[in-house]
Design a protein around this motif. Sequence first.
Motif, PDB file in Angstrom:
ATOM      1  N   LEU A  14      39.369  47.125  25.591  1.00 32.70           N
ATOM      2  CA  LEU A  14      38.227  46.641  26.787  1.00 32.70           C
ATOM      3  C   LEU A  14      36.958  46.584  26.266  1.00 32.70           C
ATOM      4  CD1 LEU A  14      39.420  48.740  29.802  1.00 32.70           C
ATOM      5  CD2 LEU A  14      40.146  46.269  29.485  1.00 32.70           C
ATOM      6  N   THR A  15      36.408  47.397  25.335  1.00 33.56           N
ATOM      7  CA  THR A  15      35.181  47.110  24.888  1.00 33.56           C
ATOM      8  C   THR A  15      35.123  45.988  24.035  1.00 33.56           C
ATOM      9  OG1 THR A  15      35.002  49.710  24.825  1.00 33.56           O
ATOM     10  CG2 THR A  15      33.374  48.193  23.599  1.00 33.56           C
ATOM     11  N   TYR A  60      38.170  51.290  33.178  1.00 28.80           N
ATOM     12  CA  TYR A  60      36.854  50.797  33.062  1.00 28.80           C
ATOM     13  C   TYR A  60      35.738  51.867  33.353  1.00 28.80           C
ATOM     14  CZ  TYR A  60      38.987  45.868  32.692  1.00 28.80           C
ATOM     15  OH  TYR A  60      39.519  44.941  32.425  1.00 28.80           O
ATOM     16  N   GLU A  61      36.053  53.014  34.106  1.00 28.44           N
ATOM     17  CA  GLU A  61      35.216  53.749  34.368  1.00 28.44           C
ATOM     18  C   GLU A  61      34.747  54.947  33.389  1.00 28.44           C
ATOM     19  OE1 GLU A  61      36.415  55.721  37.984  1.00 28.44           O
ATOM     20  OE2 GLU A  61      36.855  53.888  38.823  1.00 28.44           O
ATOM     21  N   LYS A  62      35.590  54.651  32.281  1.00 32.34           N
ATOM     22  CA  LYS A  62      35.362  55.564  31.073  1.00 32.34           C
ATOM     23  C   LYS A  62      34.107  55.637  30.336  1.00 32.34           C
ATOM     24  CE  LYS A  62      39.462  57.422  31.615  1.00 32.34           C
ATOM     25  NZ  LYS A  62      39.623  58.467  32.467  1.00 32.34           N
ATOM     26  N   THR A  63      33.540  54.491  29.977  1.00 30.24           N
ATOM     27  CA  THR A  63      32.319  54.570  29.179  1.00 30.24           C
ATOM     28  C   THR A  63      31.289  53.404  30.089  1.00 30.24           C
ATOM     29  OG1 THR A  63      32.768  52.274  28.034  1.00 30.24           O
ATOM     30  CG2 THR A  63      33.258  54.343  27.132  1.00 30.24           C
ATOM     31  N   PHE A  64      30.045  53.599  29.857  1.00 29.87           N
ATOM     32  CA  PHE A  64      28.908  52.774  30.524  1.00 29.87           C
ATOM     33  C   PHE A  64      29.175  51.382  30.381  1.00 29.87           C
ATOM     34  CE2 PHE A  64      25.070  50.405  29.898  1.00 29.87           C
ATOM     35  CZ  PHE A  64      24.441  50.441  31.282  1.00 29.87           C
ATOM     36  N   LEU A  65      29.520  50.873  29.243  1.00 33.19           N
ATOM     37  CA  LEU A  65      29.837  49.472  28.659  1.00 33.19           C
ATOM     38  C   LEU A  65      31.118  49.032  29.593  1.00 33.19           C
ATOM     39  CD1 LEU A  65      28.533  47.399  27.065  1.00 33.19           C
ATOM     40  CD2 LEU A  65      30.232  47.869  25.186  1.00 33.19           C
ATOM     41  N   SER A  76      32.114  50.122  32.392  1.00 31.22           N
ATOM     42  CA  SER A  76      32.089  50.090  33.866  1.00 31.22           C
ATOM     43  C   SER A  76      31.030  48.777  34.217  1.00 31.22           C
ATOM     44  CB  SER A  76      31.106  51.262  34.268  1.00 31.22           C
ATOM     45  OG  SER A  76      30.107  51.623  33.744  1.00 31.22           O
ATOM     46  N   LEU A  77      30.158  48.432  33.373  1.00 29.91           N
ATOM     47  CA  LEU A  77      29.363  47.375  33.363  1.00 29.91           C
ATOM     48  C   LEU A  77      30.241  46.039  33.443  1.00 29.91           C
ATOM     49  CD1 LEU A  77      26.525  45.939  33.557  1.00 29.91           C
ATOM     50  CD2 LEU A  77      26.393  45.937  30.986  1.00 29.91           C
ATOM     51  N   PHE A  78      31.320  46.095  32.633  1.00 33.67           N
ATOM     52  CA  PHE A  78      32.244  44.638  32.262  1.00 33.67           C
ATOM     53  C   PHE A  78      32.841  44.900  33.721  1.00 33.67           C
ATOM     54  CE2 PHE A  78      35.880  43.287  29.652  1.00 33.67           C
ATOM     55  CZ  PHE A  78      35.630  41.973  29.759  1.00 33.67           C
ATOM     56  N   LEU A 135      33.316  41.413  35.843  1.00 33.09           N
ATOM     57  CA  LEU A 135      34.754  40.773  36.143  1.00 33.09           C
ATOM     58  C   LEU A 135      35.055  40.848  37.600  1.00 33.09           C
ATOM     59  CD1 LEU A 135      36.808  42.549  33.479  1.00 33.09           C
ATOM     60  CD2 LEU A 135      36.024  40.108  33.436  1.00 33.09           C
ATOM     61  N   THR A 136      34.525  41.842  38.449  1.00 34.08           N
ATOM     62  CA  THR A 136      34.874  41.809  39.942  1.00 34.08           C
ATOM     63  C   THR A 136      33.804  41.028  40.773  1.00 34.08           C
ATOM     64  OG1 THR A 136      33.935  43.966  39.781  1.00 34.08           O
ATOM     65  CG2 THR A 136      36.305  43.943  39.254  1.00 34.08           C
ATOM     66  N   THR A 137      32.747  40.750  40.176  1.00 31.77           N
ATOM     67  CA  THR A 137      31.640  39.996  40.910  1.00 31.77           C
ATOM     68  C   THR A 137      31.558  38.418  40.492  1.00 31.77           C
ATOM     69  OG1 THR A 137      30.470  42.154  41.034  1.00 31.77           O
ATOM     70  CG2 THR A 137      29.154  40.294  42.056  1.00 31.77           C
ATOM     71  N   PRO A 138      32.552  37.613  41.378  1.00 33.14           N
ATOM     72  CA  PRO A 138      32.383  36.183  40.957  1.00 33.14           C
ATOM     73  C   PRO A 138      31.063  35.676  40.718  1.00 33.14           C
ATOM     74  CG  PRO A 138      34.093  36.669  42.265  1.00 33.14           C
ATOM     75  CD  PRO A 138      33.365  37.921  42.457  1.00 33.14           C
ATOM     76  N   TRP A 139      30.164  35.981  41.734  1.00 32.23           N
ATOM     77  CA  TRP A 139      28.893  35.153  41.749  1.00 32.23           C
ATOM     78  C   TRP A 139      27.618  36.257  41.947  1.00 32.23           C
ATOM     79  CZ3 TRP A 139      26.689  30.905  40.346  1.00 32.23           C
ATOM     80  CH2 TRP A 139      25.521  30.616  40.741  1.00 32.23           C
TER      81      TRP A 139
END
Length: 190
Positions: free
Chosen positions: A46-47, A102-107, A109-111, A115-119
């Motif tokens: 994922l990273t 995705y919650e495992k690392t800061f990067l 979670s930012l990703f 990905l989940t905020t289209p605009w």
Amino acid sequence: MKSLFQYQTHKEGFYKFLLLLTLLIAYFLYLSWQYDMATGGLVSVLTWSFFVLCTPIADAGFLIDFPVRLITGLRMFITEMLVWAIAITINLFSLYFLPDAYEKTFLTSLFYKILTTPWPYWSIIFLCAAGTFLSVRFGDEMIDVFSHKNRTYHHKHCFKHKVIVMAALIIVIIWAYYHLIETLQVEIPT
């Protein structure tokens, strides 16, 4: 048969590839030690896909593009399309089946937020696609010039002007990218 490393740029590129590969393996080992091997592997991938999809220059794809170009001669632009398809597929699967990863690392979670905020955050991915494919095309052109392929083509078609235009476009893309990243209001945890 010519050596893969007959040009200094090939040697330097190979060393950069080895350095990036070593960093990726070390990161995987660290995450595997921190969590478990499966989670470490997934978070590492994922990273990697974050760096593919959310950086405006082909850096994560470079792990694959450059060696494939050296070994097979296949243009990096084509390989990068495959890299992007793999990264998108990995994230579609992970978002649907393993969103907790995705919650495992800061990067990561930012990703996940991107990905989940289209605009407006998907525009980061679109800018990165433009920057990545421009930089890969630029890299292909430079390899062609350094290996003296298509020398007359490059002279005929104002190669210097092409380089200036590509570099200017990449600079504009990077500027827009950093502007969008600022809107995420990222605070790096200490």
